[in-house]
Design an enzyme around this catalytic site. Structure first.
Site, PDB file in Angstrom:
ATOM      1  N   ASP A 166     -22.886   3.201  29.822  1.00  0.00           N
ATOM      2  CA  ASP A 166     -24.174   2.550  30.047  1.00  0.00           C
ATOM      3  C   ASP A 166     -23.933   1.397  31.017  1.00  0.00           C
ATOM      4  O   ASP A 166     -23.172   0.470  30.714  1.00  0.00           O
ATOM      5  CB  ASP A 166     -24.725   2.041  28.707  1.00  0.00           C
ATOM      6  CG  ASP A 166     -26.075   1.347  28.809  1.00  0.00           C
ATOM      7  OD1 ASP A 166     -26.497   0.989  29.916  1.00  0.00           O
ATOM      8  OD2 ASP A 166     -26.714   1.162  27.752  1.00  0.00           O
ATOM      9  N   GLN A 191     -24.440  -1.496  36.506  1.00  0.00           N
ATOM     10  CA  GLN A 191     -25.703  -1.361  37.214  1.00  0.00           C
ATOM     11  C   GLN A 191     -26.218  -2.723  37.652  1.00  0.00           C
ATOM     12  O   GLN A 191     -26.458  -3.608  36.836  1.00  0.00           O
ATOM     13  CB  GLN A 191     -26.760  -0.685  36.335  1.00  0.00           C
ATOM     14  CG  GLN A 191     -28.074  -0.492  37.081  1.00  0.00           C
ATOM     15  CD  GLN A 191     -29.188  -0.013  36.205  1.00  0.00           C
ATOM     16  OE1 GLN A 191     -28.955   0.546  35.142  1.00  0.00           O
ATOM     17  NE2 GLN A 191     -30.421  -0.214  36.638  1.00  0.00           N
TER      18      GLN A 191
END
Length: 262
Positions: free
Chosen positions: A207, A111
């Site tokens: 994640d 991310q």
């Protein structure tokens, strides 16, 4: 459960990598199964799959409300000092993930877009496990996987940053829901982490803020990600650590990607 991604410190860029934080930002997604379902179906999952609230991870009568098999779990929780410390401590002992290619057991996305943790969590849920084989051909998800597979994590992040289809789908979903959408540059404190089962029967924690995908252990052929074994290795383990560090007031919600009830 219609919580938005909250307000506090901005944890939603990968500051732990060697790449500098990106300035691009998304409007935070509402934590709402209907919104999530509309988004992943727009991108390429079939109407036979949907996200569902999981109201308990310990009460069998409530777990029975969730259709099976569950292909992915998406845990939504406030970023705490316990999470940050645990993330940094575990990541210190891990190499920077550099996986790519068709031999990868799971596809992982770093991310780099602020407030995109909801989208990254949804991509991890839809592009791995049993859901991946149900993606319709020639859709945005199918194209994303095809283009992302040969790339390393840094290049994959740039692919998502430059994807008009991902940006459009996210913007459309962010405008839906039960609460007013916050601004793209608003600081948020809720984070999304996915748990999926690979074809090799491993439970993976995905994640986008970590150094890479995390193998949490071996499941049986009969286990989906909402099975007792998977919950013990994944969500319960995660929440036990958080509760021990933050006390019993920890807020969290859990949604499952599973067969639609329509």
């Amino acid at each position: 459960m219609a919580d938005s991604e909250g307000s506090k410190a901005d944890p939603h860029v990968d500051n732990g990598s060697s790449n500098p934080p990106k300035k691009q930002a998304f409007i935070p997604l509402e934590n709402n199964p209907e919104v999530m379902t509309a988004l992943v179906q727009k991108l390429g999952l079939p109407q036979s799959l949907a996200f569902h609230d999981v109201y308990s991870i310990d009460e069998p009568s409530l777990l029975e409300f969730v259709p099976r098999p569950v292909h992915a779990l998406l845990l939504v929780f406030p970023v705490t000092s316990t999470y940050e410390e645990s993330r940094r401590t575990e990541d210190e002992s891990l190499p920077e993930y550099s996986g790519s290619g068709s031999g990868e057991e799971v596809i992982w996305f770093r991310q780099t877009i602020r407030n995109a943790c909801g989208m990254i969590g949804l991509l991890h849920s839809a592009c791995n496990g049993g859901a991946r084989g149900m993606i319709a051909p020639s859709t945005d998800l199918a194209t994303l996987i095809e283009n992302a597979l040969p790339l390393d994590p840094a290049a994959r992040a740039r692919l998502i940053e430059s994807s008009p289809s991902i940006a459009r789908a996210h913007a459309s979903a962010a405008a839906q829901g039960d609460t007013a959408a916050p601004a793209a540059d608003e600081k948020v404190d809720l984070h999304f982490v996915a748990f999926v089962k690979s074809a090799e029967n491993n439970l993976w924690e995905l994640d986008g803020r970590r150094k890479g995908p995390l193998n949490r252990g071996k499941l049986g052929d009969e286990d989906d990600v909402l099975s007792e074994k998977a919950l013990d290795m994944g969500v319960r383990r995660f929440l036990k650590r958080e509760t021990e560090g933050e006390g019993d007031e920890l807020r969290f919600s859990l949604v499952a990607l599973a067969p639609s009830m329509d």
